[in-house]
Design a protein around this motif. Structure first.
Motif, mmCIF file in Angstrom:
data_model
loop_
_atom_site.group_PDB
_atom_site.id
_atom_site.type_symbol
_atom_site.label_atom_id
_atom_site.label_comp_id
_atom_site.label_asym_id
_atom_site.label_seq_id
_atom_site.Cartn_x
_atom_site.Cartn_y
_atom_site.Cartn_z
ATOM 1 N N SER A 297 14.309 -5.789 20.768
ATOM 2 C CA SER A 297 13.437 -6.850 20.273
ATOM 3 C C SER A 297 13.071 -6.630 18.813
ATOM 4 C CB SER A 297 12.172 -6.944 21.135
ATOM 5 O OG SER A 297 11.379 -5.767 21.012
ATOM 6 N N ILE A 298 12.876 -5.380 18.429
ATOM 7 C CA ILE A 298 12.584 -5.059 17.027
ATOM 8 C C ILE A 298 13.801 -5.334 16.155
ATOM 9 C CG2 ILE A 298 12.140 -3.144 15.431
ATOM 10 C CD1 ILE A 298 10.211 -2.011 17.467
ATOM 11 N N ARG A 299 14.963 -4.963 16.652
ATOM 12 C CA ARG A 299 16.191 -5.182 15.882
ATOM 13 C C ARG A 299 16.415 -6.676 15.620
ATOM 14 N NH1 ARG A 299 21.361 -3.028 17.914
ATOM 15 N NH2 ARG A 299 21.815 -2.401 15.769
ATOM 16 N N VAL A 300 16.154 -7.501 16.623
ATOM 17 C CA VAL A 300 16.360 -8.939 16.470
ATOM 18 C C VAL A 300 15.368 -9.532 15.478
ATOM 19 C CG1 VAL A 300 16.166 -11.158 17.655
ATOM 20 C CG2 VAL A 300 17.483 -9.312 18.687
ATOM 21 N N GLN A 301 14.115 -9.068 15.505
ATOM 22 C CA GLN A 301 13.140 -9.544 14.522
ATOM 23 C C GLN A 301 13.608 -9.234 13.107
ATOM 24 O OE1 GLN A 301 8.807 -8.885 15.396
ATOM 25 N NE2 GLN A 301 9.617 -7.837 17.203
ATOM 26 N N ILE A 302 14.137 -8.039 12.915
ATOM 27 C CA ILE A 302 14.631 -7.653 11.585
ATOM 28 C C ILE A 302 15.834 -8.504 11.197
ATOM 29 C CG2 ILE A 302 15.698 -5.781 10.267
ATOM 30 C CD1 ILE A 302 14.005 -3.827 11.958
ATOM 31 N N LEU A 303 16.731 -8.699 12.138
ATOM 32 C CA LEU A 303 17.928 -9.496 11.874
ATOM 33 C C LEU A 303 17.568 -10.910 11.436
ATOM 34 C CD1 LEU A 303 21.029 -9.864 12.024
ATOM 35 C CD2 LEU A 303 20.741 -10.444 14.438
ATOM 36 N N ALA A 304 16.635 -11.540 12.146
ATOM 37 C CA ALA A 304 16.256 -12.915 11.832
ATOM 38 C C ALA A 304 15.581 -13.001 10.470
ATOM 39 C CB ALA A 304 15.324 -13.455 12.915
ATOM 40 N N ALA A 305 14.700 -12.048 10.170
ATOM 41 C CA ALA A 305 14.015 -12.056 8.874
ATOM 42 C C ALA A 305 15.001 -11.850 7.730
ATOM 43 C CB ALA A 305 12.935 -10.983 8.845
ATOM 44 N N CYS A 306 15.979 -10.992 7.943
ATOM 45 C CA CYS A 306 16.969 -10.718 6.893
ATOM 46 C C CYS A 306 17.923 -11.900 6.707
ATOM 47 C CB CYS A 306 17.741 -9.451 7.222
ATOM 48 S SG CYS A 306 16.749 -7.941 7.050
ATOM 49 N N GLU A 307 18.276 -12.563 7.801
ATOM 50 C CA GLU A 307 19.118 -13.751 7.670
ATOM 51 C C GLU A 307 18.403 -14.815 6.839
ATOM 52 O OE1 GLU A 307 21.771 -16.791 10.429
ATOM 53 O OE2 GLU A 307 19.912 -15.961 11.253
ATOM 54 N N THR B 138 0.841 -1.199 0.000
ATOM 55 C CA THR B 138 0.000 0.000 0.000
ATOM 56 C C THR B 138 0.876 1.249 0.000
ATOM 57 O OG1 THR B 138 -0.126 0.269 2.409
ATOM 58 C CG2 THR B 138 -1.661 -1.294 1.383
ATOM 59 N N ASP B 139 0.219 2.406 -0.099
ATOM 60 C CA ASP B 139 0.953 3.675 -0.063
ATOM 61 C C ASP B 139 1.264 4.120 1.366
ATOM 62 O OD1 ASP B 139 0.936 3.890 -2.826
ATOM 63 O OD2 ASP B 139 -0.987 4.950 -2.861
ATOM 64 N N GLU B 140 0.660 3.451 2.348
ATOM 65 C CA GLU B 140 0.902 3.816 3.747
ATOM 66 C C GLU B 140 2.311 3.410 4.150
ATOM 67 O OE1 GLU B 140 -0.714 2.849 8.287
ATOM 68 O OE2 GLU B 140 -1.718 1.947 6.546
ATOM 69 N N THR B 141 3.026 4.308 4.780
ATOM 70 C CA THR B 141 4.394 4.015 5.207
ATOM 71 C C THR B 141 4.521 4.160 6.720
ATOM 72 O OG1 THR B 141 5.128 6.312 4.898
ATOM 73 C CG2 THR B 141 5.366 4.797 3.014
ATOM 74 N N VAL B 142 5.514 3.469 7.245
ATOM 75 C CA VAL B 142 5.821 3.521 8.673
ATOM 76 C C VAL B 142 7.317 3.721 8.825
ATOM 77 C CG1 VAL B 142 5.879 2.222 10.839
ATOM 78 C CG2 VAL B 142 3.886 2.046 9.340
ATOM 79 N N THR B 143 7.706 4.659 9.664
ATOM 80 C CA THR B 143 9.113 4.835 9.989
ATOM 81 C C THR B 143 9.457 3.923 11.161
ATOM 82 O OG1 THR B 143 9.155 7.124 9.213
ATOM 83 C CG2 THR B 143 10.894 6.449 10.738
ATOM 84 N N VAL B 144 10.416 3.055 10.964
ATOM 85 C CA VAL B 144 10.801 2.076 11.981
ATOM 86 C C VAL B 144 12.098 2.525 12.640
ATOM 87 C CG1 VAL B 144 11.383 -0.336 12.452
ATOM 88 C CG2 VAL B 144 9.722 0.224 10.653
ATOM 89 N N LEU B 145 12.076 2.614 13.953
ATOM 90 C CA LEU B 145 13.286 2.956 14.701
ATOM 91 C C LEU B 145 13.961 1.659 15.124
ATOM 92 C CD1 LEU B 145 11.873 5.862 16.907
ATOM 93 C CD2 LEU B 145 13.086 6.002 14.713
ATOM 94 N N ALA B 146 15.098 1.355 14.514
ATOM 95 C CA ALA B 146 15.745 0.063 14.755
ATOM 96 C C ALA B 146 17.255 0.194 14.882
ATOM 97 C CB ALA B 146 15.409 -0.900 13.609
ATOM 98 N N GLY B 147 17.722 1.393 15.201
ATOM 99 C CA GLY B 147 19.159 1.609 15.326
ATOM 100 C C GLY B 147 19.729 1.045 16.616
ATOM 101 N N PRO B 148 21.022 1.190 16.811
ATOM 102 C CA PRO B 148 21.697 0.613 17.984
ATOM 103 C C PRO B 148 21.105 1.024 19.323
ATOM 104 C CG PRO B 148 23.310 1.315 16.361
ATOM 105 C CD PRO B 148 21.978 1.818 15.872
ATOM 106 N N ASN B 149 20.485 2.196 19.408
ATOM 107 C CA ASN B 149 19.939 2.661 20.680
ATOM 108 C C ASN B 149 18.435 2.446 20.801
ATOM 109 O OD1 ASN B 149 22.475 3.648 21.599
ATOM 110 N ND2 ASN B 149 22.198 5.470 20.309
#
Length: 392
Positions: free
Chosen positions: A323-333, A308-319
């Protein structure tokens, strides 16, 4: 080029239960077409075919055909079978010390890749995630033969093996295995892979058509040779990684200046991740860069599965939220594994003799500390007692 990944990163091309590799995320057809036009056939009069490496099922078959346990026993007896890209010693959250592979998200990445996501739990084949993961060997000779047959049918249908070549039978598939150094490790590994793959194509349309060839010694430039397509497979090489930074480690697989599969556009590989109740979609490159602090904007996926055209800004940096960062890491692996450009093969390991005279600080390995190192050793015997012990 294939990257048979060594623990946590081995190098060679792929393995997947269900292929998700499309034209945008496979070894480059143009490059392989050019390379095959410049090489001589092993059998005079044959047409050289290398473009079958663009077919995901062919690469998957190469992976299934490898008995990883025997491969490791032959080349590196202390090593184990790698089942994903990142090591069991890589820490996902330095504050807690929790290793990535101990987390459910990381275990699910393995199970999703090997097709066992629905095979564990009450009433299922395996009671727990760990039991399901323990069952994985990566070796499936029958599955390899089936995939080789499917790959042949696709190669003929796509014209990768010409009608004239099929009619005459005068064609051969060449796979060049790179040799970074003149060492027994690479020579034995080449002989192992050659035997495994030539045996695997028996009773398939590739029987007698597969030529597995070892390259000349490549030296320090082996990475560039793989990237430019002059060798098809490397093993026993890869990224060492940072024990406390899995995000920079996974970044090595998407950066143009580092990734071995240089023919894959990571910005064209889309990855869906559910975060905070919404299914979000953006490309592999953007997800990973987001975990390193760059801007991460993803599109919401609608109920019909379209973007869709709806966007979300995801905060997933080192700070940000770990839990969000790990979900992204696992999906990307999982997405990187599913591209079928790199197979997990070996978990790097070393072995040492236990000194019976020494008491270690801990009998259990502690991340970042090991067994305590010499700083914390104490002695259980003096010189005379140890000499008597040895004399027994």
């Amino acid at each position: 080029a294939l990257d048979l990944a060594c623990a946590e990163a081995v190098n060679a091309q792929p393995r997947i239960a269900t292929s998700k590799a499309g034209k945008a995320n496979r070894p480059d057809l143009d490059n392989l077409t050019e390379v095959q036009s410049t090489v001589d056939p092993k059998t005079p009069g044959n047409t050289v075919v290398k473009t079958v490496l663009t077919i995901a099922e062919f690469r998957q078959a190469l992976s299934y055909a490898i008995d990883r346990e025997q491969f490791n026993l032959t080349l590196s007896p202390t090593s184990g079978v790698a089942k994903a890209l990142l090591s069991a010693f890589i820490v996902a959250d330095p504050d807690s010390g929790l290793t990535y592979r101990a987390m459910d998200e990381a275990k699910d990445a393995i199970l999703n890749f090997w097709g066992l996501a629905d095979q564990w739990g009450e009433g299922k084949e395996y009671a727990t995630r760990d039991e399901a993961i323990d069952s994985i060997t990566g070796y499936d000779p029958a599955g390899a033969k089936a995939l080789f047959t499917t790959a042949y049918e696709k190669a003929v249908a796509d014209g990768l093996i010409s009608a004239d070549a099929v009619a005459s039978g005068k064609w051969e598939v060449q796979i060049i295995v790179g040799k970074p150094d003149e060492a027994g490790y690479y020579n034995k590994g080449y002989e192992f892979l050659k035997a495994a793959w030539e045996n695997a194509v028996k009773e398939t349309p590739f029987e007698g058509k597969l030529q597995v060839i070892q390259s000349e010694t490549l030296g320090n430039g082996w990475g560039d040779v793989l990237r430019n397509g002059n060798v098809d497979v490397l093993f026993g090489v890869g990224f060492g990684g940072d024990e406390f930074d899995p995000y920079s480690m996974i970044d090595c697989f998407v950066r143009d200046d580092l990734a071995y599969d240089a023919f894959t556009d990571k910005k064209s590989v889309m990855v869906d991740i559910e975060l905070n109740g919404k299914l979000l979609r953006t490309d592999l490159y953007t997800w990973i860069k987001g975990t390193l602090g760059e801007e991460l904007v993803a599109n919401v996926v609608g109920a019909d599965g379209t973007t869709t055209d709806e966007t979300v800004t995801v905060l997933a940096g080192p700070n940000d939220d770990q839990s969000i960062r790990v979900q992204i890491l696992a999906a990307c692996e999982t997405a990187i594994l599913n591209m079928a450009n790199c197979f997990p093969m070996q978990t790097d390991a070393s072995a040492s003799m236990r000194a019976m005279r020494l008491n270690y600080k801990t009998e259990d390995y502690v991340t970042g500390m090991g067994f305590g190192s010499i700083k914390y050793y104490t002695y259980s015997m003096d010189d005379a007692e140890f000499a008597a012990y040895v004399a027994q």
